[in-house]
Design a protein around this motif. Structure first.
Motif, PDB file in Angstrom:
ATOM      1  N   VAL A 211      17.667 104.393  -6.886  1.00 24.94           N
ATOM      2  CA  VAL A 211      17.150 103.025  -7.000  1.00 24.94           C
ATOM      3  C   VAL A 211      15.861 102.845  -6.196  1.00 24.94           C
ATOM      4  O   VAL A 211      15.298 101.761  -6.159  1.00 24.94           O
ATOM      5  CB  VAL A 211      18.200 101.998  -6.514  1.00 24.94           C
ATOM      6  N   ARG A 212      15.397 103.900  -5.563  1.00 27.45           N
ATOM      7  CA  ARG A 212      14.257 103.783  -4.656  1.00 27.45           C
ATOM      8  C   ARG A 212      13.018 103.222  -5.378  1.00 27.45           C
ATOM      9  O   ARG A 212      12.422 102.242  -4.953  1.00 27.45           O
ATOM     10  CB  ARG A 212      13.930 105.146  -4.059  1.00 27.45           C
ATOM     11  N   GLN A 213      12.703 103.837  -6.480  1.00 28.60           N
ATOM     12  CA  GLN A 213      11.525 103.446  -7.245  1.00 28.60           C
ATOM     13  C   GLN A 213      11.637 101.998  -7.724  1.00 28.60           C
ATOM     14  O   GLN A 213      10.689 101.229  -7.671  1.00 28.60           O
ATOM     15  CB  GLN A 213      11.379 104.404  -8.440  1.00 28.60           C
ATOM     16  N   PHE A 214      12.832 101.659  -8.179  1.00 27.13           N
ATOM     17  CA  PHE A 214      13.085 100.323  -8.718  1.00 27.13           C
ATOM     18  C   PHE A 214      12.877  99.278  -7.628  1.00 27.13           C
ATOM     19  O   PHE A 214      12.203  98.266  -7.836  1.00 27.13           O
ATOM     20  CB  PHE A 214      14.519 100.266  -9.262  1.00 27.13           C
ATOM     21  N   LEU A 215      13.450  99.551  -6.434  1.00 23.36           N
ATOM     22  CA  LEU A 215      13.312  98.610  -5.315  1.00 23.36           C
ATOM     23  C   LEU A 215      11.858  98.495  -4.897  1.00 23.36           C
ATOM     24  O   LEU A 215      11.379  97.409  -4.552  1.00 23.36           O
ATOM     25  CB  LEU A 215      14.174  99.083  -4.140  1.00 23.36           C
ATOM     26  N   LEU A 216      11.153  99.606  -4.952  1.00 20.80           N
ATOM     27  CA  LEU A 216       9.723  99.603  -4.620  1.00 20.80           C
ATOM     28  C   LEU A 216       8.980  98.645  -5.556  1.00 20.80           C
ATOM     29  O   LEU A 216       8.140  97.852  -5.131  1.00 20.80           O
ATOM     30  CB  LEU A 216       9.170 101.020  -4.789  1.00 20.80           C
ATOM     31  N   GLY A 217       9.349  98.741  -6.851  1.00 21.96           N
ATOM     32  CA  GLY A 217       8.728  97.876  -7.844  1.00 21.96           C
ATOM     33  C   GLY A 217       9.010  96.406  -7.549  1.00 21.96           C
ATOM     34  O   GLY A 217       8.122  95.549  -7.626  1.00 21.96           O
ATOM     35  N   LEU A 218      10.249  96.105  -7.167  1.00 22.74           N
ATOM     36  CA  LEU A 218      10.611  94.718  -6.831  1.00 22.74           C
ATOM     37  C   LEU A 218       9.797  94.242  -5.635  1.00 22.74           C
ATOM     38  O   LEU A 218       9.329  93.102  -5.603  1.00 22.74           O
ATOM     39  CB  LEU A 218      12.108  94.638  -6.527  1.00 22.74           C
ATOM     40  N   GLY A 219       9.600  95.171  -4.688  1.00 18.11           N
ATOM     41  CA  GLY A 219       8.799  94.837  -3.514  1.00 18.11           C
ATOM     42  C   GLY A 219       7.380  94.470  -3.904  1.00 18.11           C
ATOM     43  O   GLY A 219       6.816  93.478  -3.421  1.00 18.11           O
ATOM     44  N   TYR A 220       6.809  95.255  -4.820  1.00 17.41           N
ATOM     45  CA  TYR A 220       5.452  94.959  -5.303  1.00 17.41           C
ATOM     46  C   TYR A 220       5.400  93.586  -5.943  1.00 17.41           C
ATOM     47  O   TYR A 220       4.450  92.818  -5.777  1.00 17.41           O
ATOM     48  CB  TYR A 220       5.014  96.003  -6.341  1.00 17.41           C
TER      49      TYR A 220
END
Lengths: 320, 190
Positions: free
Chosen positions: A209-218
């Motif tokens: 989920v790392r990438q997904f959470l990163l996207g949410l952060g953006y």
């Protein structure tokens, strides 16, 4: 008429003898074998010969113990008096273990190889001995039965003793054996994965989920363009992780049914050949089954080994 | 230990799932058989580890260690041998050189001795010759002196006889000596 050499004469004689045996075999029929999938031919739970608490002693369990006895006996006599310069049985056992160890260490590396070795070698030896011992003539033809008459494949009827429940049945043809081995393989692989990589890293292999959470952060920060691409790739990552997790469990099923299917088919083939043309026609199929047993044992342990090696290898972090 | 707990949990859960499923039952899957197989496999695994894998891998490791050691030793011995051989060769070469030097020296000494002997011999010979020559000369001179003396006496006697008078012998002798010397001088000059 041209003169025939000694070799041709012997060959012709052999062919004639074989033909006679085959034809003779056709006229001395064997009753049609009953093919069952479950051990002891019972319903959902087979009728055991004897109950040892929760363990039901079925015909396949007996043959499992037979192979275990043979294996343990072999190793016991091989390692009873170890010599630095090996001889006889010790030499055989050492060659077998050395070959297996070389194979395991070749795939998994020296350190991991030693860790995996015991389980993988035991799986190999167990499957191999179950398969090969199932080819012994005592299997499937000794047991509880009745006297009766059944029609043969081509001519005449078979009358005599008909085995209903065999005492010995090839252990690999009982689906509990492949299932047990698949579970052992699965549990071992997961255990090695957890202990080698640590819970976080190992779970991270499947829970991506790392990438997904990163996207949410953006998205929170307002960088919409990079957020969208990160969320898209994050979603793919999550899907891949789910697939990987699923594949871990699918392995149990594929392991089980590969071994079970091959072994059961082999046994049915042998029984059917013996029924259709008794006496000699089944012989080449015995050779085939010998090879098949070795191949299945090798496949089982090699796949376990490969999965274990994959499990202990840290996943490459591709989005850094 | 954790391994065993995990194994047991997995068996129990899977057996529960499987025993509830009819299709699985048709294939012969049941938790009794599964448990029996697990126990059998566990026993086999434990026994094989104890009597098979452990002693054999130990023996294999020991043997490979031994082989490695003996190989190392063999390599060491080989190196030593090479070294020794080289040393022997060097010593041999040195000895040969020394021998050659000695021979050359001896030859030189011999040559020198020969030369010296030759020189000595030559010198000796020359000395002998010189001595002989001087002796001869001395004898010659003595003989000449003797001869001269005798000749003077003879001449005196002859002159006495010729002039028949007694001359002072000493005066005569002087006279004659003088004459002779003159004649000798004349001869030497002439």
């Amino acid at each position: 008429m041209s003169k025939l050499g000694l070799k041709s004469k012997v060959a012709i004689g052999l062919v004639l003898a074989l033909l006679l045996i085959v034809i003779g075999g056709i006229f001395f029929p064997v009753h049609q074998p009953d093919v069952h999938l479950s051990a002891n031919y019972g319903g959902h739970v087979p009728e055991p010969f004897y109950k040892l608490g929760p363990i039901y002693i079925t015909n396949t369990l007996i043959t499992s113990w037979l192979s275990i006895t043979v294996l343990v006996g072999l190793f016991y006599f091989a390692t009873r008096r170890m010599r630095l310069v090996p001889k006889g049985l010790q030499n055989l056992a050492e060659t077998a273990i050395e070959t297996l160890l070389g194979f395991v260490e070749g795939v998994a590396g020296k350190k991991n190889g030693r860790r995996f070795f015991a389980v993988i070698a035991t799986i190999f030896l167990y499957v191999l001995f179950n398969a090969w011992m199932g080819l012994l003539p005592i299997f499937n033809f000794i047991g509880i039965g009745h006297t009766g008459t059944e029609s043969g494949a081509f001519f005449g009827d078979y009358s005599g003793f008909i085995v209903d429940v065999a005492i010995f049945r090839a252990a690999n043809t009982d689906i509990n054996v492949p299932l047990m081995l698949a579970l052992v393989s699965f549990i071992s692989v997961e255990y090695w994965g957890f202990t080698s990589l640590g819970v976080r890293t190992y779970v991270g292999k499947f829970l991506r989920v790392r990438q997904f959470l990163l996207g949410l952060g953006y998205l929170v920060k307002g960088r919409v363009k990079s957020a969208l691409s990160a969320i898209l790739f994050g979603a793919i990552d999550i899907f891949v992780g789910i697939l990987e997790l699923l594949s871990e469990f699918v392995r149990i099923i594929s392991f089980t049914f590969r071994l079970f299917g091959n072994m059961t088919a082999g046994e049915v083939l042998l029984l059917m050949m013996a029924f259709l043309v008794p006496w000699v026609v089944a012989v080449p199929f015995y050779g085939l089954e010998t090879l098949l047993g070795a191949i299945q044992a090798l496949i089982f342990c090699a796949l376990t080994l490969v999965f274990a090696t994959m499990a202990v290898t840290p996943h490459e972090t591709d989005h850094d | 230990m954790r391994y065993l707990v995990g194994l047991a949990l997995a068996i129990i859960s899977l057996s529960l799932i499987l025993s509830g499923c009819d299709a699985m039952g048709e294939l012969g899957i049941n938790w009794h058989g599964l448990l029996g197989q697990f126990v059998s496999f566990g026993i086999l695994l434990a026994l094989l580890i104890i009597i098979g894998y452990k002693p054999i891998t130990k023996m294999l490791d020991e043997r490979s260690q031994r082989i490695k050691e003996s190989m190392d030793q063999a390599e060491f011995i080989k190196q030593e041998t090479t070294k020794t051989e080289q040393m022997v060769q060097e010593q041999l070469a040195e000895a040969r050189k020394q021998g050659q030097d000695l021979v050359a020296q001896a030859e030189q000494i011999g040559e020198r001795l020969k030369e010296e002997a030759r020189q000595q011999a030559k010198k000796d010979a020359e000395a002998i010759v010189a001595r002989a020559r001087s002796e001869i000369k001395a004898e010659n001179e003595e003989a000449i002196a003797q001869l001269r003396k005798e000749f003077v006496d003879v001449a005196i006697q002859a002159a006495e006889k010729v002039i028949n008078r007694a001359l002072d012998k000493e005066a005569h002798r002087q006279l004659i000596e003088e004459t002779l010397r003159e004649s000798t001088d004349l001869k030497e000059k002439g």
